[in-house]
Design a protein around this motif. Structure first.
Motif, PDB file in Angstrom:
ATOM      1  N   VAL A 494       0.782  -1.191   0.001  1.00  0.00           N
ATOM      2  CA  VAL A 494       0.040   0.297  -0.068  1.00  0.00           C
ATOM      3  C   VAL A 494       0.662   1.089  -0.680  1.00  0.00           C
ATOM      4  O   VAL A 494       1.865   1.330   0.609  1.00  0.00           O
ATOM      5  CB  VAL A 494      -1.221  -0.306   1.305  1.00  0.00           C
ATOM      6  N   LEU A 495       0.322   2.148  -0.909  1.00  0.00           N
ATOM      7  CA  LEU A 495       1.210   3.669  -1.354  1.00  0.00           C
ATOM      8  C   LEU A 495      -0.136   4.843  -0.491  1.00  0.00           C
ATOM      9  O   LEU A 495      -0.325   5.006  -1.029  1.00  0.00           O
ATOM     10  CB  LEU A 495       1.727   3.751  -1.691  1.00  0.00           C
ATOM     11  N   LEU A 496       0.244   5.752   0.383  1.00  0.00           N
ATOM     12  CA  LEU A 496      -0.875   6.383   0.935  1.00  0.00           C
ATOM     13  C   LEU A 496      -0.027   7.330   0.069  1.00  0.00           C
ATOM     14  O   LEU A 496       1.261   7.946   0.459  1.00  0.00           O
ATOM     15  CB  LEU A 496      -0.700   6.793   2.183  1.00  0.00           C
ATOM     16  N   SER A 497      -0.526   8.521  -0.577  1.00  0.00           N
ATOM     17  CA  SER A 497       0.402   9.780  -1.701  1.00  0.00           C
ATOM     18  C   SER A 497      -1.271  10.802  -0.732  1.00  0.00           C
ATOM     19  O   SER A 497      -1.771  10.942  -1.641  1.00  0.00           O
ATOM     20  CB  SER A 497      -0.377   9.675  -3.077  1.00  0.00           C
ATOM     21  N   PRO A 498      -1.790  11.652   0.191  1.00  0.00           N
ATOM     22  CA  PRO A 498      -2.092  12.640   0.769  1.00  0.00           C
ATOM     23  C   PRO A 498      -1.452  13.702   0.400  1.00  0.00           C
ATOM     24  O   PRO A 498      -0.320  13.897   0.845  1.00  0.00           O
ATOM     25  CB  PRO A 498      -1.893  12.013   2.152  1.00  0.00           C
ATOM     26  N   TYR A 499      -2.329  15.036   0.518  1.00  0.00           N
ATOM     27  CA  TYR A 499      -1.610  16.273   0.837  1.00  0.00           C
ATOM     28  C   TYR A 499      -2.539  16.540   2.213  1.00  0.00           C
ATOM     29  O   TYR A 499      -1.683  16.763   3.457  1.00  0.00           O
ATOM     30  CB  TYR A 499      -2.788  17.119  -0.215  1.00  0.00           C
ATOM     31  N   ALA A 500      -3.923  15.806   2.143  1.00  0.00           N
ATOM     32  CA  ALA A 500      -4.146  16.107   3.834  1.00  0.00           C
ATOM     33  C   ALA A 500      -4.127  17.801   4.894  1.00  0.00           C
ATOM     34  O   ALA A 500      -4.494  17.583   5.734  1.00  0.00           O
ATOM     35  CB  ALA A 500      -3.772  15.162   4.512  1.00  0.00           C
ATOM     36  N   GLY A 501      -3.667  18.354   3.883  1.00  0.00           N
ATOM     37  CA  GLY A 501      -3.640  19.767   4.572  1.00  0.00           C
ATOM     38  C   GLY A 501      -5.100  21.381   3.974  1.00  0.00           C
ATOM     39  O   GLY A 501      -5.633  20.637   3.473  1.00  0.00           O
ATOM     40  N   TYR A 502      -4.413  22.306   5.263  1.00  0.00           N
ATOM     41  CA  TYR A 502      -5.513  22.590   5.120  1.00  0.00           C
ATOM     42  C   TYR A 502      -5.785  23.188   3.882  1.00  0.00           C
ATOM     43  O   TYR A 502      -4.370  24.190   2.523  1.00  0.00           O
ATOM     44  CB  TYR A 502      -5.052  24.080   6.015  1.00  0.00           C
ATOM     45  N   GLY A 503      -6.567  23.994   3.125  1.00  0.00           N
ATOM     46  CA  GLY A 503      -6.941  24.521   1.663  1.00  0.00           C
ATOM     47  C   GLY A 503      -7.002  23.878   0.323  1.00  0.00           C
ATOM     48  O   GLY A 503      -7.304  23.971  -0.451  1.00  0.00           O
ATOM     49  N   GLN A 524       2.634   0.787 -10.989  1.00  0.00           N
ATOM     50  CA  GLN A 524       3.971   0.321  -9.804  1.00  0.00           C
ATOM     51  C   GLN A 524       3.976  -1.080  -9.643  1.00  0.00           C
ATOM     52  O   GLN A 524       4.998  -1.771  -8.856  1.00  0.00           O
ATOM     53  CB  GLN A 524       4.930   1.019 -10.045  1.00  0.00           C
ATOM     54  N   GLY A 525       2.782  -0.914  -9.538  1.00  0.00           N
ATOM     55  CA  GLY A 525       2.609  -2.617  -8.375  1.00  0.00           C
ATOM     56  C   GLY A 525       1.821  -1.928  -7.123  1.00  0.00           C
ATOM     57  O   GLY A 525       2.248  -2.935  -6.308  1.00  0.00           O
ATOM     58  N   PHE A 526       1.254  -1.178  -6.382  1.00  0.00           N
ATOM     59  CA  PHE A 526       0.695  -0.275  -4.960  1.00  0.00           C
ATOM     60  C   PHE A 526      -0.396  -0.339  -5.240  1.00  0.00           C
ATOM     61  O   PHE A 526      -0.724  -0.415  -6.365  1.00  0.00           O
ATOM     62  CB  PHE A 526       1.479   1.123  -4.931  1.00  0.00           C
ATOM     63  N   ALA A 527      -1.238  -0.484  -4.692  1.00  0.00           N
ATOM     64  CA  ALA A 527      -2.921  -0.262  -4.187  1.00  0.00           C
ATOM     65  C   ALA A 527      -2.088   1.277  -3.863  1.00  0.00           C
ATOM     66  O   ALA A 527      -2.118   1.898  -2.040  1.00  0.00           O
ATOM     67  CB  ALA A 527      -3.197  -0.875  -3.226  1.00  0.00           C
ATOM     68  N   VAL A 528      -2.671   2.453  -4.372  1.00  0.00           N
ATOM     69  CA  VAL A 528      -2.679   3.793  -3.808  1.00  0.00           C
ATOM     70  C   VAL A 528      -4.124   3.967  -2.610  1.00  0.00           C
ATOM     71  O   VAL A 528      -4.594   4.411  -3.422  1.00  0.00           O
ATOM     72  CB  VAL A 528      -1.548   4.255  -4.673  1.00  0.00           C
TER      73      VAL A 528
END
Length: 717
Positions: A494-503, A524-528
């Motif tokens: 698993v690959l988490l790909s957040p921004y998750a910040g204000y705005g 490339q082989g990840f669950a993102v």
């Protein structure tokens, strides 16, 4: 069973290897996309900027009229490449605005959109939008932020920190205000105003064209920082004035400058009324910020905000005496939210602003408020008594809306997606990002009447997000799985790909480059997994202010909850191999994940991460954490440098060495702390790169380097 194409296999070939190069070549698919729309008041003509293809970075000025596009100004025909002679103030303006193109990077028009002006290579150019060749307007120096008078006969601009006015047709140039010293600038926004407040301007014409309202900024008390290029030791460091949290802000004042050479200082209040100003652990009622200003038929106006951001006051300005009187006071125990496009006024003088009702940000036009449950995002403009704005009924979508006293509130956009708009007369230009792609539709009397071409390249990878609501807080998320992955064929890291910040939200019902990049990593082989947690917009006031006093704990917990909730319904997610990547706040969150939750996250890539919250600017950081001398524990809790000794997972730090937003000191200090604590890690410096990495060879190689690092790090498990 292990998937043979997973990152733990011996195969090293990339799936869709052309995507990183395409992403870099197209500047994240922004080239060829029309923008900066201006609709003439009669609705007959639409002006916009667009390059000629999805890989050409040079912006051209166009008109759309009678159903056809017409080229107004091609900067390549003006001579030179446009980058020679660009003053530092213009380069700073572009960086603050996030501009990654060349050519026409901004323009302004007169009241009727008959004359347009722009700066190119420091020269000032004008063109009549009805037709004819552009011409150069003589100036006293390299021009920054030129703006025509309402009647189109004059143009105000800034050069060398001075505000000057020149006849559009050519003639005697007039100096209105010159800096009294090297630390004074007239007519341009300071760093904090442009970067964190959202005020991108510093001068505004009077409706009669006989005066301007102008900011004067004194930087003398602001700390000097120095940015050098280690890859070029012969190049002297660049000096910037940067007001870090807890340090002195620039002194910003307003002045009325008349064409007859006289001027009047505007007397703004020094402090908020202590009887109504909300108190807190840190209370500073001094009005240090000019958050908005303008000049309409009812006179000049300005909004000022206290240093602690809990009071904002809209002021009417008397242009003759400089006296002010309050039109509207706003207070908030956390911080007064500055909604883009507000405050403003209708033709009758009704104040247009936003407020909070039942935990939702509502639009207020005088005494009228928007309907319950409608979360207002931005005000796009007013025409007569009509107000155009964007708002959300569902946080995954943003729609264009209009308010009219006779017709009430009406939604303009129909299809699911993220929409914005510009309007004039009976014409609305609807700029839409939907799950199907990008489109620009011209509406007349509410009906489609044409379209403006979007010339962006089609990504070689098609995003395939699975929309999710995750956990008890119903976190919005997108899950990207490899297109070649068959259910039951094996578990995926698993690959988490957040921004998750204000705005900023990423898990929205619309196409865009973040989703394309997430899908490429999936190939490339990840669950993102991409999830928006507390602190992101669109979910109400309590959700947005949950990060007050602690910028890490709640957002990080939301990423953990989203991961576990997604794995509960998608058993192919392998929770023994979890990586996380991000840029800016997303990079900050990635570091926090491996520092504080190594039981969940096993590797991280962090780009341009603010690791020491004391090193970020006053308005942005003090909004969430207060003053560092009063609440040092909040800064300690929200910074990574004090926790460097906790690192036990592979970590790659990436930073542009020319970044003047999140300066490289963030990564260098954190790396030094990791080394002192004996914690191995990797650092990838990017010479010459700013906060936005635009150099094609670097931008195209960076995702490949990330994949290689993550595959190696997760293969160890």
């Amino acid at each position: 069973m292990e998937n043979p194409a997973s990152p733990t296999s011996t195969a090293t070939a990339l799936h869709a290897p052309d995507l990183p190069r395409q992403l870099a070549r197209t500047r994240r698919f922004s080239l060829g996309v029309p923008g900066s729309f201006t609709v003439s008041p009669d609705g007959a003509r639409v002006l916009f900027v667009r390059s000629v293809s999805g890989s050409d970075p040079c912006g051209l000025l166009w008109a759309y009229e009678n159903g056809r596009e017409r080229l107004l100004l091609d900067p390549r025909e003006l001579g030179g490449d446009g980058e020679e002679g660009v003053p530092d103030a213009e380069r700073i303006r572009r960086e603050r605005a996030g501009t990654t193109t060349t050519g026409v990077t901004g323009y302004a028009t007169d009241r009727h959109a008959r004359v347009a002006v722009c700066a190119y290579g420091g020269a000032l150019w004008a063109v009549r939008t009805g037709g004819g060749a552009p011409w150069r307007v003589p100036t006293a120096g390299p021009a920054v932020d030129p703006r025509p008078s309402p009647d189109g006969t004059l143009v105000a601009y800034v050069t060398g920190g001075a505000v000057r006015v020149a006849p559009v047709a050519g003639g005697q140039d007039l100096l209105l205000a010159a800096p009294e010293g090297p630390e004074i600038t007239y007519g341009l926004p300071d760093h904090v105003s442009a970067e964190s407040i959202g005020r991108s301007r510093g001068h505004w014409w009077s409706p009669d064209g006989d005066a301007l309202l102008v900011t004067r900024t004194g930087h003398a008390r602001v700390a000097r920082w120095y940015l050098s290029d280690p890859a070029d030791p012969s190049r002297p460091p660049r000096t910037i004035r940067y007001p870090a949290a807890g340090t002195a802000n620039p002194e910003v004042s307003l002045h009325v400058l008349r064409l007859d050479g006289t001027r009047t200082p505007v007397r703004t209040p020094a402090r908020a009324d202590t009887g109504t100003h909300p108190s807190g652990a840190w209370t500073d009622p001094r009005f240090e910020y000019v958050t908005a200003a303008g000049w309409d038929a009812h006179g000049p106006f300005a909004e000022v905000q206290t240093r602690d951001q809990r009071t904002a006051v809209l002021l009417a300005v008397d242009p003759v005496t400089g006296d002010t009187r309050p039109l509207l006071r706003r207070h908030d125990p956390a911080w007064v939210e500055l909604t883009p496009g507000t405050p403003t006024r209708t033709a009758s003088g009704e104040v247009v602003t936003t407020g909070v009702r039942d935990d939702v940000r509502v639009l207020r036009v005088g005494a009228v408020a928007s309907p319950p449950g409608l979360e207002v995002r931005a005000v796009l403009g007013t025409e007569g008594e009509r107000v155009l704005f964007t708002a959300s009924e569902d946080s995954a979508e943003t729609h264009a809306w209009v308010y009219e006293p006779d017709g009430g509130f009406r939604r303009v956009s129909a299809r699911p997606g993220v929409h914005t708009a510009s309007a004039g007369g009976d014409t609305v230009v609807l700029d839409s990002r939907t799950p199907e792609g990008r489109s620009v539709t011209v509406l007349r009397d509410g009906r489609p009447a044409g379209s403006i071409g979007v010339l962006a390249e089609t990504p070689v990878v098609t995003a395939r997000p699975r929309e999710l609501e995750l956990g008890a807080r119903r976190l919005r998320g997108h899950l990207h799985l490899p297109s070649w992955h068959a259910p039951g064929s094996g578990r995926l890291p698993v690959l988490l790909s957040p921004y998750a910040g204000y705005g900023l939200q990423l898990a929205v019902r619309a196409s865009g480059w973040p989703g394309t990049v997430a899908q490429w990593f999936a190939e490339q082989g990840f669950a993102v997994l991409v999830a928006d947690g507390r602190g992101t917009p669109g979910r109400g006031r309590a959700w947005e202010t949950a990060i007050r006093g602690d910028r890490l704990t709640a957002p990080l917990q939301d990423q953990v909850d989203a991961l576990h909730a997604a794995a509960a319904v998608h058993p192919e997610l392998d929770l023994t191999r979890v990586g996380v990547r991000g840029w800016s706040y997303g990079g900050y969150l990635a570091i926090g994940a491996v520092l504080h939750r190594p039981d969940v996250f096993h590797a991280a890539v962090a780009g341009a991460a603010p690791t020491d919250r004391r090193l970020y600017d006053t308005h942005w950081e003090e909004r969430f954490l207060g003053h560092p001398d009063v609440s040092p524990e909040d800064y300690e809790r929200s910074s990574h440098v004090p926790s460097a000794h906790l690192l036990s997972r592979p970590l790659l730090l990436v930073h542009g060495l020319a970044d003047d937003n999140v300066v490289p000191a963030h990564t260098l200090r954190f790396s030094a702390a990791l080394l002192a604590a004996g914690r191995p890690h990797s650092v990838l410096p990017l010479p010459g790169a700013s906060h936005r990495v635009t150099r094609e060879d670097v931008a195209s190689s960076l995702p490949v380097a990330e994949v290689a690092f993550l595959k190696q790090a997760l293969a160890r498990r």
